[in-house]
Design a protein around this motif. Structure first.
Motif, short mmCIF file in Angstrom:
data_model
loop_
_atom_site.label_atom_id
_atom_site.label_comp_id
_atom_site.label_asym_id
_atom_site.label_seq_id
_atom_site.Cartn_x
_atom_site.Cartn_y
_atom_site.Cartn_z
N THR A 22 -0.31 -10.43 1.09
CA THR A 22 -1.45 -11.34 2.46
C THR A 22 -1.48 -11.62 3.50
N GLY A 23 -2.43 -12.58 4.12
CA GLY A 23 -3.37 -11.48 5.32
C GLY A 23 -2.49 -12.42 6.16
N TYR A 24 -2.94 -11.37 7.61
CA TYR A 24 -2.25 -11.87 9.02
C TYR A 24 -3.43 -12.31 10.10
N GLY A 25 -2.65 -12.55 10.67
CA GLY A 25 -3.40 -12.32 12.25
C GLY A 25 -1.55 -11.78 13.50
N ARG A 26 -2.28 -11.34 14.36
CA ARG A 26 -1.51 -11.05 15.53
C ARG A 26 -2.44 -11.69 16.51
N VAL A 27 -1.15 -12.41 17.84
CA VAL A 27 -1.64 -13.08 18.52
C VAL A 27 -0.36 -12.39 19.53
N GLY A 28 -1.03 -11.26 20.55
CA GLY A 28 0.11 -10.46 21.66
C GLY A 28 1.12 -10.26 20.60
N ASP A 29 2.44 -10.40 20.71
CA ASP A 29 3.43 -9.44 20.69
C ASP A 29 3.87 -10.67 18.72
N ASN A 30 3.23 -11.68 18.49
CA ASN A 30 3.60 -11.90 17.16
C ASN A 30 2.76 -11.75 16.18
N LEU A 31 3.22 -11.78 14.86
CA LEU A 31 2.25 -11.23 14.12
C LEU A 31 2.67 -12.58 12.83
N TYR A 32 1.65 -13.36 12.38
CA TYR A 32 1.45 -14.39 11.84
C TYR A 32 1.15 -13.99 10.03
N ILE A 33 1.94 -15.04 9.37
CA ILE A 33 1.31 -15.26 7.77
C ILE A 33 1.36 -16.46 7.33
N LEU A 85 9.63 -20.17 12.11
CA LEU A 85 8.74 -20.98 11.57
C LEU A 85 7.99 -21.82 12.24
N VAL A 86 6.16 -21.91 12.96
CA VAL A 86 5.30 -22.04 13.81
C VAL A 86 5.82 -23.65 13.24
N GLU A 87 6.04 -24.40 14.29
CA GLU A 87 6.50 -26.60 14.31
C GLU A 87 4.85 -26.60 15.38
N ASP A 88 4.92 -26.48 16.17
CA ASP A 88 4.07 -27.12 17.38
C ASP A 88 2.36 -26.64 17.12
N GLN A 89 1.67 -27.67 16.34
CA GLN A 89 0.28 -27.53 16.36
C GLN A 89 -0.16 -26.58 16.97
N ALA A 90 -0.19 -26.58 18.51
CA ALA A 90 -1.61 -26.12 19.18
C ALA A 90 -0.83 -24.66 18.29
N GLU A 91 0.05 -23.84 18.66
CA GLU A 91 -0.02 -22.33 18.30
C GLU A 91 0.39 -22.40 16.68
N LYS A 92 0.34 -23.71 15.71
CA LYS A 92 0.03 -23.01 14.39
C LYS A 92 -1.72 -22.95 13.95
N LEU A 93 -2.24 -24.14 15.17
CA LEU A 93 -3.93 -23.58 14.82
C LEU A 93 -4.06 -22.47 15.38
N ARG A 94 -3.51 -21.69 16.78
CA ARG A 94 -3.85 -20.02 17.16
C ARG A 94 -3.49 -19.56 16.23
N ALA A 95 -2.60 -19.25 15.19
CA ALA A 95 -2.31 -18.75 14.17
C ALA A 95 -3.65 -18.83 13.55
N LEU A 96 -4.13 -19.94 12.85
CA LEU A 96 -4.97 -20.14 11.98
C LEU A 96 -6.30 -19.44 12.01
N THR A 97 -6.36 -19.60 14.20
CA THR A 97 -7.80 -18.94 13.97
C THR A 97 -7.46 -16.91 13.68
N ALA A 98 -6.19 -16.91 14.46
CA ALA A 98 -6.47 -15.42 15.15
C ALA A 98 -5.96 -14.93 13.03
#
Length: 187
Positions: A22-33, A85-98
């Motif tokens: 799967t694709g992924y993104g990193r923001v700081g010390d978190n990896l997002y999928i 699970l990322v529930e905060d919409q601002a963090e979710k948008l940052r993760a999708l951007t990353a």
């Protein structure tokens, strides 16, 4: 992590092991999928199941005089833990951007942003990068001493991901130019 764009996620569900690319993104010390809210992988992982994420970049094929000593030059990262699970919409948008920027830097600004319905249909998980291991192999082959005298070619064949000329979608309307960032690959 910052150079790659695809990871492999390993987990066990009902006694069956799975490894899913799967694709992924990193923001700081978190990896997002991310993926569909209906995804078995994401539904399983958001329950706190132990997971393993790997990213490997191959830099070269190492050809020794002996097939036994063939290898690869590579860089790899393995991360372990439990995703949330990322529930905060601002963090979710940052993760999708990353995640978008991890695949093609600059694309997020050009693309249409997700609608409310698309955000609802997308699950994003965060894996804290607290338990991480990196492994690197570089250099020439390492043969047995007696094999160095053999008249067999040995060395490294460098490997590099090559981006080709972008191919437009047949349904593209108008004549928008190919974005400049598509000619500047990561790395």
């Amino acid at each position: 992590l910052d150079e790659g764009f695809i990871c492999h996620v390993g987990f066990v569900n009902d006694g069956q092991p799975f490894v899913i690319p799967t694709g992924y993104g990193r923001v700081g010390d978190n990896l997002y999928i991310h993926g569909s809210a209906a995804s078995r992988m994401l539904r399983t992982l958001q329950q706190g199941v132990e997971m393993c994420v790997t990213v490997t970049l191959v830099d070269g094929l190492v050809l020794a005089r002996s097939a036994f000593h063939h290898s690869m030059n590579y860089r790899s990262v393995v991360a372990f833990g439990r995703a949330t699970l990322v529930e905060d919409q601002a963090e979710k948008l940052r993760a999708l951007t990353a995640i978008s920027e991890q695949i093609v830097r600059g694309r997020w600004e050009d693309a249409r942003k997700p609608t409310a319905q698309e955000m609802k249909a997308t699950t994003v998980l965060a894996l804290p990068l607290t338990e991480v291991s990196a492994k690197i192999r570089t250099g020439p082959p390492k043969d047995d001493d007696e094999d160095y005298a053999l008249p067999i070619w040995a060395g490294v064949v460098p490997v590099k991901l090559e981006y080709k000329e972008p191919v437009p979608d047949p349904k593209l309307t108008g004549a928008p130019p190919v974005p400049e960032y598509l000619y500047k690959p990561k790395g």
